[in-house]
Design a protein around this motif. Structure first.
Motif, PDB file in Angstrom:
ATOM      1  N   GLU A 116      11.026  13.255   1.985  1.00  0.00           N
ATOM      2  CA  GLU A 116      11.304  14.499   2.706  1.00  0.00           C
ATOM      3  C   GLU A 116      12.283  14.276   3.853  1.00  0.00           C
ATOM      4  N   VAL A 117      12.025  13.254   4.663  1.00  0.00           N
ATOM      5  CA  VAL A 117      12.901  13.056   5.814  1.00  0.00           C
ATOM      6  C   VAL A 117      14.294  12.622   5.389  1.00  0.00           C
ATOM      7  N   MET A 118      14.406  11.814   4.335  1.00  0.00           N
ATOM      8  CA  MET A 118      15.739  11.379   3.918  1.00  0.00           C
ATOM      9  C   MET A 118      16.528  12.534   3.298  1.00  0.00           C
ATOM     10  N   GLU A 119      15.832  13.469   2.659  1.00  0.00           N
ATOM     11  CA  GLU A 119      16.566  14.617   2.103  1.00  0.00           C
ATOM     12  C   GLU A 119      17.082  15.525   3.204  1.00  0.00           C
ATOM     13  N   ILE A 120      16.245  15.839   4.218  1.00  0.00           N
ATOM     14  CA  ILE A 120      16.754  16.701   5.280  1.00  0.00           C
ATOM     15  C   ILE A 120      17.805  15.970   6.120  1.00  0.00           C
ATOM     16  N   TYR A 121      17.669  14.656   6.228  1.00  0.00           N
ATOM     17  CA  TYR A 121      18.692  13.866   6.926  1.00  0.00           C
ATOM     18  C   TYR A 121      20.025  13.989   6.184  1.00  0.00           C
ATOM     19  N   THR A 122      19.973  13.892   4.865  1.00  0.00           N
ATOM     20  CA  THR A 122      21.178  14.037   4.054  1.00  0.00           C
ATOM     21  C   THR A 122      21.748  15.442   4.160  1.00  0.00           C
ATOM     22  N   TRP A 123      20.870  16.445   4.163  1.00  0.00           N
ATOM     23  CA  TRP A 123      21.338  17.828   4.317  1.00  0.00           C
ATOM     24  C   TRP A 123      22.042  18.016   5.650  1.00  0.00           C
ATOM     25  N   ARG A 124      21.533  17.365   6.694  1.00  0.00           N
ATOM     26  CA  ARG A 124      22.213  17.476   7.984  1.00  0.00           C
ATOM     27  C   ARG A 124      23.552  16.731   7.951  1.00  0.00           C
ATOM     28  N   GLN A 125      23.568  15.580   7.316  1.00  0.00           N
ATOM     29  CA  GLN A 125      24.813  14.809   7.182  1.00  0.00           C
ATOM     30  C   GLN A 125      25.887  15.626   6.466  1.00  0.00           C
ATOM     31  N   LEU A 126      25.473  16.415   5.480  1.00  0.00           N
ATOM     32  CA  LEU A 126      26.412  17.219   4.697  1.00  0.00           C
ATOM     33  C   LEU A 126      26.708  18.574   5.341  1.00  0.00           C
ATOM     34  N   GLY A 127      26.016  18.891   6.432  1.00  0.00           N
ATOM     35  CA  GLY A 127      26.245  20.161   7.108  1.00  0.00           C
ATOM     36  C   GLY A 127      25.493  21.330   6.502  1.00  0.00           C
ATOM     37  N   ILE A 128      24.539  21.068   5.618  1.00  0.00           N
ATOM     38  CA  ILE A 128      23.749  22.139   5.010  1.00  0.00           C
ATOM     39  C   ILE A 128      22.782  22.740   6.038  1.00  0.00           C
ATOM     40  N   ILE A 129      22.236  21.877   6.889  1.00  0.00           N
ATOM     41  CA  ILE A 129      21.413  22.341   8.004  1.00  0.00           C
ATOM     42  C   ILE A 129      21.952  21.715   9.279  1.00  0.00           C
ATOM     43  N   ASN A 130      21.625  22.348  10.404  1.00  0.00           N
ATOM     44  CA  ASN A 130      22.022  21.801  11.698  1.00  0.00           C
ATOM     45  C   ASN A 130      20.866  22.007  12.669  1.00  0.00           C
ATOM     46  N   LYS A 131      19.768  21.295  12.407  1.00  0.00           N
ATOM     47  CA  LYS A 131      18.542  21.429  13.180  1.00  0.00           C
ATOM     48  C   LYS A 131      18.091  20.039  13.629  1.00  0.00           C
ATOM     49  N   PRO A 132      17.440  19.949  14.787  1.00  0.00           N
ATOM     50  CA  PRO A 132      16.981  18.637  15.274  1.00  0.00           C
ATOM     51  C   PRO A 132      15.996  17.974  14.325  1.00  0.00           C
ATOM     52  N   ILE A 133      16.118  16.659  14.209  1.00  0.00           N
ATOM     53  CA  ILE A 133      15.183  15.836  13.440  1.00  0.00           C
ATOM     54  C   ILE A 133      14.681  14.738  14.368  1.00  0.00           C
ATOM     55  N   ILE A 134      13.375  14.702  14.579  1.00  0.00           N
ATOM     56  CA  ILE A 134      12.774  13.717  15.462  1.00  0.00           C
ATOM     57  C   ILE A 134      11.799  12.855  14.658  1.00  0.00           C
ATOM     58  N   LEU A 135      11.987  11.545  14.699  1.00  0.00           N
ATOM     59  CA  LEU A 135      11.028  10.615  14.103  1.00  0.00           C
ATOM     60  C   LEU A 135      10.000  10.248  15.165  1.00  0.00           C
ATOM     61  N   LEU A 136       8.746  10.577  14.934  1.00  0.00           N
ATOM     62  CA  LEU A 136       7.682  10.163  15.846  1.00  0.00           C
ATOM     63  C   LEU A 136       7.171   8.812  15.360  1.00  0.00           C
ATOM     64  N   SER A 137       7.706   7.767  15.973  1.00  0.00           N
ATOM     65  CA  SER A 137       7.506   6.404  15.484  1.00  0.00           C
ATOM     66  C   SER A 137       6.276   5.771  16.133  1.00  0.00           C
ATOM     67  N   THR A 138       5.112   6.268  15.767  1.00  0.00           N
ATOM     68  CA  THR A 138       3.849   5.745  16.291  1.00  0.00           C
ATOM     69  C   THR A 138       3.747   4.248  16.015  1.00  0.00           C
ATOM     70  N   VAL A 139       3.436   3.484  17.048  1.00  0.00           N
ATOM     71  CA  VAL A 139       3.379   2.005  17.007  1.00  0.00           C
ATOM     72  C   VAL A 139       4.573   1.405  16.259  1.00  0.00           C
ATOM     73  N   GLY A 140       5.748   1.972  16.449  1.00  0.00           N
ATOM     74  CA  GLY A 140       6.968   1.421  15.867  1.00  0.00           C
ATOM     75  C   GLY A 140       7.111   1.610  14.367  1.00  0.00           C
ATOM     76  N   PHE A 141       6.392   2.600  13.805  1.00  0.00           N
ATOM     77  CA  PHE A 141       6.357   2.764  12.352  1.00  0.00           C
ATOM     78  C   PHE A 141       7.747   2.890  11.741  1.00  0.00           C
ATOM     79  N   TYR A 142       8.641   3.634  12.387  1.00  0.00           N
ATOM     80  CA  TYR A 142       9.941   3.917  11.774  1.00  0.00           C
ATOM     81  C   TYR A 142      11.047   2.931  12.165  1.00  0.00           C
ATOM     82  N   LYS A 143      10.712   1.888  12.881  1.00  0.00           N
ATOM     83  CA  LYS A 143      11.723   0.907  13.279  1.00  0.00           C
ATOM     84  C   LYS A 143      12.480   0.331  12.079  1.00  0.00           C
TER      85      LYS A 143
END
Length: 201
Positions: A116-143
């Protein structure tokens, strides 16, 4: 309280998680409701999806769950939600969640959350959406994921400016602070995608 809009929260549906993850998801829901944010999520009855829903609902907020019919047929929906939208399939589910959301916060999760996050990230990269994306990296999960995207930029698989299309937060408060700041200041448009052969960033 004046409503600010809706945040789509992606996150795990697993109920086999350490308490730290569940408590953080619940805290996010509490703060969202207290700040006037309603929630959109996948309507799951377990894991971090349920925890963030409970946090919002316990504090007077609203939760819209979007779920495909086959999951309802399996009894996976959370019947406490304010509203439930049933879609014919997973693709329609995601499109509806994106349509409803003013911004995204991504809690830790497995392959479904990562997809899910990689698809919306790609949509933002392509300009399909322009909305904030925040990774809540609890205990460094998304590092590791952030490092992988940075590596893609370093090695030329994507423009390096496109590696900064999300922001990383350590706590629920930090996540909402960054989201609200980005909305207030205006989400920066993505630089036009160029061929990596041009060597441009």
């Amino acid at each position: 309280m004046e409503k600010k809009g809706k945040i789509c929260v992606f996150g795990a549906s697993s109920d086999r998680l350490e308490n730290t993850f569940t408590e953080t998801a619940y805290e996010l829901g509490v703060l969202m409701a207290q700040r006037g944010w309603d929630c959109v999520n996948g309507a799951g009855s377990a894991g971090l999806m349920r925890a963030v829903s409970d946090g919002v609902l316990d504090n007077g907020g609203l939760v819209t769950g979007v779920i495909p019919k086959f999951m309802v047929d399996n009894g996976w929906e959370y019947d406490r939600l304010s509203e439930m939208i049933i879609t014919p399939d997973m693709h329609t589910r995601k499109e509806k969640m994106v349509e409803l959301a003013d911004a995204f916060i991504v809690l830790p999760g497995g392959c479904g959350t990562l997809e899910e996050v990689m698809e919306i990230y790609t949509w933002r990269q392509l300009g399909i959406i322009n909305k904030p994306i925040i990774l809540l990296s609890t205990v460094g999960f998304y590092k590791p994921l952030v490092e992988m995207i940075d590596r893609c930029g370093t090695l030329g698989f994507m423009q390096h400016s496109h590696t900064r299309l999300w922001k990383v937060a350590r706590t629920p408060k930090d996540a909402l602070d960054k989201l609200e700041r980005e909305l207030k200041e205006g989400v920066e448009p993505v630089a036009q995608k160029r061929s990596i052969m041009n060597g441009e960033d």
